[in-house]
Design an enzyme around this catalytic site. Structure first.
Site, mmCIF file in Angstrom:
data_model
loop_
_atom_site.group_PDB
_atom_site.id
_atom_site.type_symbol
_atom_site.label_atom_id
_atom_site.label_comp_id
_atom_site.label_asym_id
_atom_site.label_seq_id
_atom_site.Cartn_x
_atom_site.Cartn_y
_atom_site.Cartn_z
ATOM 1 N N ALA A 43 4.783 2.130 4.265
ATOM 2 C CA ALA A 43 5.850 1.578 5.073
ATOM 3 C C ALA A 43 5.970 -0.015 5.032
ATOM 4 O O ALA A 43 6.670 -0.664 5.000
ATOM 5 C CB ALA A 43 5.865 2.279 6.420
ATOM 6 N N GLU A 44 4.787 -0.516 5.203
ATOM 7 C CA GLU A 44 4.369 -2.124 5.328
ATOM 8 C C GLU A 44 2.992 -2.200 4.736
ATOM 9 O O GLU A 44 1.978 -1.624 4.797
ATOM 10 C CB GLU A 44 4.453 -2.647 6.760
ATOM 11 C CG GLU A 44 5.872 -2.988 7.125
ATOM 12 C CD GLU A 44 6.712 -1.950 7.787
ATOM 13 O OE1 GLU A 44 7.935 -1.970 7.829
ATOM 14 O OE2 GLU A 44 6.045 -0.794 8.104
ATOM 15 N N THR A 45 3.084 -3.606 4.020
ATOM 16 C CA THR A 45 1.688 -3.962 3.730
ATOM 17 C C THR A 45 1.643 -5.443 4.281
ATOM 18 O O THR A 45 2.264 -6.141 4.426
ATOM 19 C CB THR A 45 1.558 -4.225 1.902
ATOM 20 O OG1 THR A 45 1.640 -2.982 1.609
ATOM 21 C CG2 THR A 45 0.293 -4.916 1.944
ATOM 22 N N HIS A 75 2.645 -1.639 13.717
ATOM 23 C CA HIS A 75 1.409 -0.598 13.031
ATOM 24 C C HIS A 75 0.713 -1.593 12.208
ATOM 25 O O HIS A 75 -0.458 -1.657 11.916
ATOM 26 C CB HIS A 75 1.774 0.785 12.598
ATOM 27 C CG HIS A 75 2.336 0.588 11.103
ATOM 28 N ND1 HIS A 75 3.610 0.241 10.538
ATOM 29 C CD2 HIS A 75 1.608 0.892 9.743
ATOM 30 C CE1 HIS A 75 3.663 0.136 9.170
ATOM 31 N NE2 HIS A 75 2.345 0.706 8.831
#
Length: 270
Positions: A43-45, A75
């Site tokens: 979802a994210e880095t 997160h």
């Protein structure tokens, strides 16, 4: 360059929301950051680098989905703070300079980390025509969550309805800048949570986000107003699932959770 995968808002591997985390000497060009995030495909880095001492923040922090940079991510901030503390790169409270201002992460002795984020401003809006068909349930109410979060928050009838959603993700993309937060009151608070949610973000390449810290900056004021308590616990009921403890403090919201590093490796591409 070291790269880590951290599961956030959980105390066990293979649950919560996975985030890539890289600690850098400086930010390379945006195309490189986006390519790495696409390769990680979570979802994210998060990408962070240390800032000079004496300033308003300790580390600069940016977040990328596989297709876009985002203005706020809970997160991956939790995951980055976890990496800083577990590797010894930073001790104690850490201040991150981000597109959403300075965000603070404070570790506790029990291993949890509390994030200090801006509270999302909620504005009641009409339930958009067609959103019930796209979501698969009729909302009881709808709220705009402001520019930082960029979601449409929809209150549904009950927990069972939220858990049973099978939305048309492509159709949902028309209703907000980022996506949809679907939420309902917990059927049985004795299970350890006060409200339940699911988050769908097709506009940033994420059909369903496993656990969304930023969404809880809107869920906290929403449910605190209804339940009459500043401190609550939310269950984000994705397949991986995760728990976020929220604390409404006026224009700031505290988000508390745990994180676990599950993969550590070397990025070979220069």
């Amino acid at each position: 360059m070291r790269i880590r995968i951290v599961d956030a808002f959980t105390d066990r591997p293979f649950a919560g929301n996975p985030a890539g985390v890289m600690l850098l000497d400086a930010f390379p060009d945006d195309d490189w950051l986006q390519d790495v995030a696409m390769e990680v495909n979570h979802a994210e880095t998060a990408f962070a680098h240390r800032l000079p001492k004496g300033g308003a923040a300790d580390w600069a922090l940016r977040w990328f989905t596989p297709v876009a940079e985002v203005a706020m991510c809970g997160h991956a901030t939790l995951a980055t703070a976890h990496v800083l503390h577990t590797t010894g790169a930073h001790d104690g409270q850490v201040r991150f300079a981000t597109r959403s201002g300075v965000l603070i992460a404070t570790p506790a002795e029990d291993g949890s980390i509390t994030l200090d984020f801006p509270t999302a401003p909620l504005t009641s809006v009409e339930v958009p025509s067609g959103v019930a068909g796209a979501l698969g349930a009729e909302p009881a109410a709808a709220f705009d969550t402001g520019p930082n979060v960029g979601d449409l928050l929809l209150e549904l009838a009950d927990e069972k309805t939220v858990l049973g959603l099978t939305p048309d993700h492509k159709a949902l993309a028309a209703y907000s800048a980022r996506g949809i937060i679907a939420t309902a009151r917990a059927e049985d608070p004795a299970r350890g949570y006060d409200f339940v949610s699911r988050c769908f973000f097709p506009n940033v390449g994420i059909d369903e986000d496993p656990v969304t810290g930023s969404a809880h900056t809107a869920l906290a004021p929403f449910w605190s107003g209804r339940l009459g308590r500043a401190d609550l616990t939310g269950l984000q009921a994705s397949r991986r699932s995760g728990v976020v403890r929220t604390g409404l403090r006026g224009d700031r919201t505290l988000l508390t959770g745990r994180a676990v590093t599950v993969i550590e490796g070397e990025l070979l591409t220069p």
